[in-house]
Design a protein around this motif. Structure first.
Motif, PDB file in Angstrom:
ATOM      1  N   VAL A 122       6.266  39.561 -15.908  1.00 37.98           N
ATOM      2  CA  VAL A 122       6.541  38.187 -15.450  1.00 37.98           C
ATOM      3  C   VAL A 122       7.087  37.322 -16.586  1.00 37.98           C
ATOM      4  CG1 VAL A 122       4.960  38.263 -13.508  1.00 37.98           C
ATOM      5  CG2 VAL A 122       4.145  37.393 -15.687  1.00 37.98           C
ATOM      6  N   ASN A 123       6.707  37.631 -17.833  1.00 44.38           N
ATOM      7  CA  ASN A 123       7.291  36.899 -18.963  1.00 44.38           C
ATOM      8  C   ASN A 123       8.799  37.115 -19.018  1.00 44.38           C
ATOM      9  OD1 ASN A 123       4.963  35.757 -19.891  1.00 44.38           O
ATOM     10  ND2 ASN A 123       4.546  37.333 -21.414  1.00 44.38           N
ATOM     11  N   CYS A 160      10.392  35.059 -16.259  1.00 40.86           N
ATOM     12  CA  CYS A 160      10.467  33.629 -16.608  1.00 40.86           C
ATOM     13  C   CYS A 160      11.424  33.384 -17.773  1.00 40.86           C
ATOM     14  CB  CYS A 160       9.102  33.085 -16.990  1.00 40.86           C
ATOM     15  SG  CYS A 160       7.939  33.076 -15.650  1.00 40.86           S
ATOM     16  N   ARG A 161      11.952  34.438 -18.331  1.00 45.81           N
ATOM     17  CA  ARG A 161      12.830  34.387 -19.503  1.00 45.81           C
ATOM     18  C   ARG A 161      12.125  33.791 -20.720  1.00 45.81           C
ATOM     19  NH1 ARG A 161      18.907  31.889 -19.807  1.00 45.81           N
ATOM     20  NH2 ARG A 161      19.450  32.838 -21.791  1.00 45.81           N
ATOM     21  N   ARG A 211      13.631  27.825 -15.158  1.00 49.42           N
ATOM     22  CA  ARG A 211      12.238  27.360 -15.250  1.00 49.42           C
ATOM     23  C   ARG A 211      11.965  26.241 -14.257  1.00 49.42           C
ATOM     24  NH1 ARG A 211      11.531  28.268 -21.209  1.00 49.42           N
ATOM     25  NH2 ARG A 211      12.002  30.499 -21.297  1.00 49.42           N
ATOM     26  N   ILE A 214      10.677  27.753 -11.141  1.00 52.29           N
ATOM     27  CA  ILE A 214       9.518  28.646 -11.174  1.00 52.29           C
ATOM     28  C   ILE A 214       8.232  27.848 -11.340  1.00 52.29           C
ATOM     29  CG2 ILE A 214       8.348  30.428 -12.548  1.00 52.29           C
ATOM     30  CD1 ILE A 214      10.986  31.664 -13.161  1.00 52.29           C
ATOM     31  N   TYR A 274       4.444  28.524 -12.489  1.00 51.28           N
ATOM     32  CA  TYR A 274       3.770  29.599 -13.202  1.00 51.28           C
ATOM     33  C   TYR A 274       2.343  29.160 -13.509  1.00 51.28           C
ATOM     34  CZ  TYR A 274       3.076  33.067 -16.980  1.00 51.28           C
ATOM     35  OH  TYR A 274       2.613  34.072 -17.770  1.00 51.28           O
ATOM     36  N   GLN A 325      -1.075  30.179 -15.304  1.00 51.54           N
ATOM     37  CA  GLN A 325      -1.633  31.150 -16.242  1.00 51.54           C
ATOM     38  C   GLN A 325      -3.117  31.352 -15.995  1.00 51.54           C
ATOM     39  OE1 GLN A 325       0.025  28.553 -19.282  1.00 51.54           O
ATOM     40  NE2 GLN A 325       0.266  30.404 -20.519  1.00 51.54           N
ATOM     41  N   ILE A 331       4.507  32.240  -9.604  1.00 52.13           N
ATOM     42  CA  ILE A 331       3.904  33.356 -10.325  1.00 52.13           C
ATOM     43  C   ILE A 331       2.461  33.012 -10.694  1.00 52.13           C
ATOM     44  CG2 ILE A 331       3.988  34.723 -12.449  1.00 52.13           C
ATOM     45  CD1 ILE A 331       7.026  34.182 -12.441  1.00 52.13           C
TER      46      ILE A 331
END
Ligand SMILES: Nc1ncnc2c1ncn2[C@@H]1O[C@H](COP(=O)(O)OP(=O)(O)O)[C@@H](O)[C@H]1O
Ligand SMILES: [Mg+2]
Length: 640
Positions: A426-427, A430-431, A456, A459, A461, A463, A542
């Motif tokens: 996934v990193n 997300c570039r 971004r 997206i 995200y 964590q 994500i």
């Protein structure tokens, strides 16, 4: 235990003065301040090195010549530099001195003011540039760099450098002006005497820098010894219990004695040398003065223009020459001491972010700080990994030839053992990192064709450990979309089912959160960070182990939230608890950087592969957990 051989090698390491160019560049940005400072310092030096000495010399001569004359009749004949010559009476003399000192005071005031201003400006500029760079740098930079390191750079190093460079420039310029004007004055009055003085001064020129250099080295050795001791001390005190279990107190004590003696010796050496410094300097200065007097008086016999006043003037010049030289040696010491701060700051500012947009991409989509959102294409949410390989570190490949197509709107789950490359996958998406080789396509286009910000901004995200900023709950959610309206914020909170909780707080959405949200439970923080991710209405969502450290009850709430929220979005959920993902459209099982299984829950269970195995294991675990829970409830019932 670590030895205390404090590397004296380190002390000799070569210093690269090239980095100062960059720092001087910061000072040059305020060229107008430097211009003002040049004028005020030139005037001050002129006052000190020429104006006052020459006026005084003229006054002493006038007094000698006019003995017996009435006070008003004294004529002071001032021979100035550059052939300027004028006469004043005693009152005129006093007035001239007064005006001179007033002007000098004004210059000093302006000098200090402008230098402080320069210092502040340099400080702010370096800090802003450093902070900006921190914003631009990619994930990989923060893998290697601690927060503490960065804070130290942006705080103490920056202020040390700003102080050093602004006052350093002033000191150099001032000192050069002083020297030059002293030399001009000396040669104007009597070039022969000037030559005698210069011939006598090499000793001074050698002694001051020599002492300064040696002192610098000795101080560094002493300082290193001490910081080594502090580290040793911390370790031995932290390990006190272990020392006792090993019964090595005597050995440790002996080591302590040795270290302390070493520190004392090194400090002693420095102190001895430091104490020697001043007397040596005074000695050499007196010696120089003696030489000037000796040869000067010999010369005086042959040249009648050399008066007692001239003599006195030259004795004063010994100090006037000496002071700048000593200053310069000191300044050099300061520069060497600031060197490491400069190197670190420059290394930070010069670090190139690893992930950068191509120039043509920037031209179309703008930069991180100046986005051109009008050119952003709408996103559908198709994702494709095409022969993607990836390594964080050279030669250690983590993702191997990954091929994966995700259709817009699909919900994908990734499972697999720790270290199998789920987060890395996934990193990459997300570039935060880019594939070492291969391509990542979003809606069929390589994501490097569009800007990082474009991606971004689409997206969301979440964590594993959500970060709560200090500020209100409203603001924390709004970080997801800076221009979010209250309705949007509340809508997001309702979607993730945290609205009721927020409203139950006395200040509702205006509740101030501090210290990373320590007043909230992990689950509540989690929900707020969900709301933050959802408020920007991302097309791709994500969740990286977002529910792994949450209790089962909260998880039920979050699960319900997730389902509602993910409808219509492309979603990737990395899950620890498989119960969270059973109804995903597709489940991917990863192992050693490869996708080894891909299908629905039903398909994978039927296949009886790794997923089946993982699921059965967890299912068994869950049973035990449930049993414990039931047991605990029963106990609680009895105790009550
Ligand atoms: N920043 C990093 N630098 C170097 N290696 C890393 C970094 N992050 C992860 N790794 C390595 O990459 C592998 C995959 O890690 P990760 O994708 O985090 O696994 P997972 O999320 O499946 O537990 C691991 O071997 C890990 O040690
Ligand atoms: Mg992970």
């Amino acid at each position: 235990m670590a030895s205390f051989a404090f590397e004296e090698e380190q002390i000799k390491t070569k210093v690269h003065f090239g980095v100062w160019g960059k720092i001087i560049g910061y000072a040059l940005r305020r060229w107008y301040l430097l211009a003002i400072l040049a004028i005020t310092m030139l005037l001050t030096s002129f006052h000190d090195a020429s104006f006052v000495p020459l006026l005084n010399k003229a006054a002493i001569e006038a007094i000698r010549l006019s003995q017996g004359l009435p006070f008003d009749a004294v004529v002071i004949d001032v021979q100035f530099i550059f052939g300027i010559r004028f006469t004043v009476d005693f009152w005129g003399y006093g007035l001239t001195l007064l005006i001179g000192i007033l002007l000098r005071s004004l210059c000093i005031f302006i000098t200090f003011f402008a230098t402080n201003y320069l210092e502040m400006s340099i400080y702010v500029d370096i800090r802003q540039d450093g902070f900006r760079r921190v914003q631009e740098l990619s994930f990989s930079y923060f893998d290697k760099t601690s927060a503490g390191w960065l804070i130290a750079r942006l705080q103490s190093d920056t202020s040390k450098i700003a102080d050093m460079i602004s006052w350093g420039i002033i000191r150099v310029v001032w000192l050069v002006f002083d020297l030059v004007l002293t030399l001009i004055t000396m040669f104007t009055v009597s070039w022969q005497m000037a030559l005698i003085l210069l011939a006598a001064s090499p000793l001074i020129m050698i002694i001051a820098p020599y002492f300064e250099m040696v002192l610098l080295k000795l101080s560094r050795i002493a300082r290193n010894a001490f910081s080594g001791y502090v580290a040793w001390l911390a370790e031995s005190i932290a390990g006190a219990k272990t020392i006792k279990t090993l019964a090595i107190e005597t050995t440790v004590q002996a080591e302590a004695d040795e270290i302390v003696t070493d520190i004392r010796n090194k400090n002693f050496k420095r102190t001895k040398f430091q104490a020697l410094f001043h007397p040596s300097v005074v000695f050499v200065m007196s010696l120089t003065t003696a030489i000037v007097i000796f040869f000067g008086s010999m010369f005086m016999k042959t040249d009648t223009t050399i008066t007692v006043a001239t003599f006195a003037l030259y004795i004063g010049f010994v100090r006037a020459i000496f002071n700048p030289l000593q200053e310069f040696a000191e300044l050099f010491g300061d520069i060497v001491q600031t060197q490491s701060s400069v190197e670190k700051i420059v290394s930070l500012i010069d670090t190139k972010p690893q992930i950068v947009d191509r120039p043509d991409v920037i031209a179309k989509y703008g930069t991180l700080f100046h986005e051109r959102k009008e050119n952003y294409e709408p996103i559908k949410g198709d994702i494709e990994f095409k022969n993607v390989n990836f390594s964080y570190l050279k030669d250690i490949e983590i993702i191997h030839d990954m091929n994966l197509k995700i259709k817009a709107g699909q919900s994908i789950a990734i499972v697999g053992e720790t270290g199998s490359g789920k987060s890395t996958t996934v990193n990459l998406l997300c570039r935060f990192y880019e594939p070492t080789s291969g391509q990542l396509l979003i809606d069929g286009v390589d994501y490097r064709e569009r800007s990082v910000s474009w991606l971004r901004s689409n997206i969301g995200y979440v964590q594993q450990s959500p970060f709560i900023f200090s500020g209100t709950i409203r603001k924390n959610i709004a970080y997801g979309k800076l221009d979010a309206t209250d309705e949007e914020i509340i809508h997001a909170a309702k979607l993730v089912d945290v609205h009721d909780f927020i409203m139950s707080l006395p200040n509702g959405y205006n509740t101030e959160l501090q210290d990373g949200g320590s007043e909230l439970s992990v689950g509540q923080k989690q929900l707020i960070s969900f709301a933050r991710a959802i408020v920007r209405d991302p097309v791709i969502m994500i969740l990286d182990e977002a529910t792994s450290s949450i209790d089962t009850e909260t998880e039920v709430v979050i699960q319900k939230a997730i389902k509602d929220v993910l409808k219509g979005r492309t979603s990737i959920i990395i899950a620890h608890r498989l119960s969270t993902i059973v109804d995903s459209d597709r489940i991917l099982v990863m192992s050693n950087g490869k996708i080894i299984e891909d299908g629905t829950h039903r398909e994978l269970i039927t296949a009886q592969g790794t997923y089946h195995h993982l699921y059965m294991n967890q299912f068994a675990e869950l049973k035990v957990e449930e049993q414990i829970e039931t047991y605990e409830t029963q106990i609680a019932g009895i105790v009550d």
